[in-house]
Write a protein that holds these residues in place. Structure first.
Motif, short mmCIF file in Angstrom:
data_model
loop_
_atom_site.label_atom_id
_atom_site.label_comp_id
_atom_site.label_asym_id
_atom_site.label_seq_id
_atom_site.Cartn_x
_atom_site.Cartn_y
_atom_site.Cartn_z
N LEU A 166 -9.29 1.91 2.86
CA LEU A 166 -7.98 2.07 1.27
C LEU A 166 -8.44 1.62 -0.29
O LEU A 166 -7.45 2.21 -0.91
N PRO A 194 0.14 0.38 -3.49
CA PRO A 194 0.25 0.61 -2.36
C PRO A 194 1.92 1.51 -1.68
O PRO A 194 1.19 1.80 -0.46
N ALA A 233 0.25 4.82 0.39
CA ALA A 233 -0.20 4.41 1.77
C ALA A 233 0.95 4.73 3.00
O ALA A 233 0.80 5.04 4.20
N LEU A 242 -3.19 -3.17 -0.16
CA LEU A 242 -0.82 -2.86 0.49
C LEU A 242 -0.37 -3.55 -0.65
O LEU A 242 0.99 -3.84 -0.12
N LEU A 301 1.54 -5.81 3.49
CA LEU A 301 -0.12 -6.31 4.73
C LEU A 301 1.15 -6.31 5.61
O LEU A 301 1.98 -7.02 5.93
#
Length: 153
Positions: free
Chosen positions: A84, A90, A93, A115, A119
């Motif tokens: 990433l 974020p 993602a 993230l 996460l």
């Protein structure tokens, strides 16, 4: 309950060996979050996992692809190796479809801090950092789903 600990990694071979030891502990739905600076050994650890799951060639770094999927028969368990680093937000993602990949496989996520709060809370967190003597140290955080599996025995 969350447990933490450290594992010394004196060289790249030890990092890859730890990845090989992690591989048989993995189950579909697992996330392994790999933290560390550039060159810390995140990809080496992921390569050890993938080799132990049966990948014949050396896994490339997914820096440019962002998501590098592997599926049987290439490996014994579906795995998405994710990097990433190039994400700026974020929310980017979400477009990667990581939750779908997680349904029947495993995510190995490099740069998971990108993230933010997204996460997965049950991810095994592995942070690799220099130890001051030329080697590295892995600091791990294992949430409840990993309690009986981590660290490798």
């Amino acid at each position: 309950m969350t447990r933490t600990g450290t594992i010394p990694l004196p060289d790249a071979a030890a990092t890859e060996a730890l990845g090989r030891a992690l591989a048989p502990l993995l189950r579909a739905g697992d996330v392994v979050a790999l933290f560390g600076d550039l060159g810390a050994g995140k990809t080496s650890l992921a390569r050890g996992v993938l080799a132990a799951l049966g990948l014949a060639e050396e896994a490339p770094s997914p820096t440019f692809a962002i998501v590098q999927p592997y599926a049987p028969p290439e490996v014994s368990l579906p795995v998405a190796h994710v990097d990433l680093y190039r994400l700026d937000d974020p929310e980017e993602a979400e477009e990667l479809g990581l939750d779908e990949l997680l349904e029947d496989g495993v995510l190995l996520v490099e740069w998971p801090e990108r993230l933010g709060a997204a996460l997965w809370p049950e991810a095994l967190r592995l942070a690799i950092e220099p130890d001051g003597s030329g080697g590295r140290r892995l600091t791990w955080t294992a949430p409840a789903p990993w309690e009986a599996r981590w660290p490798p025995r």
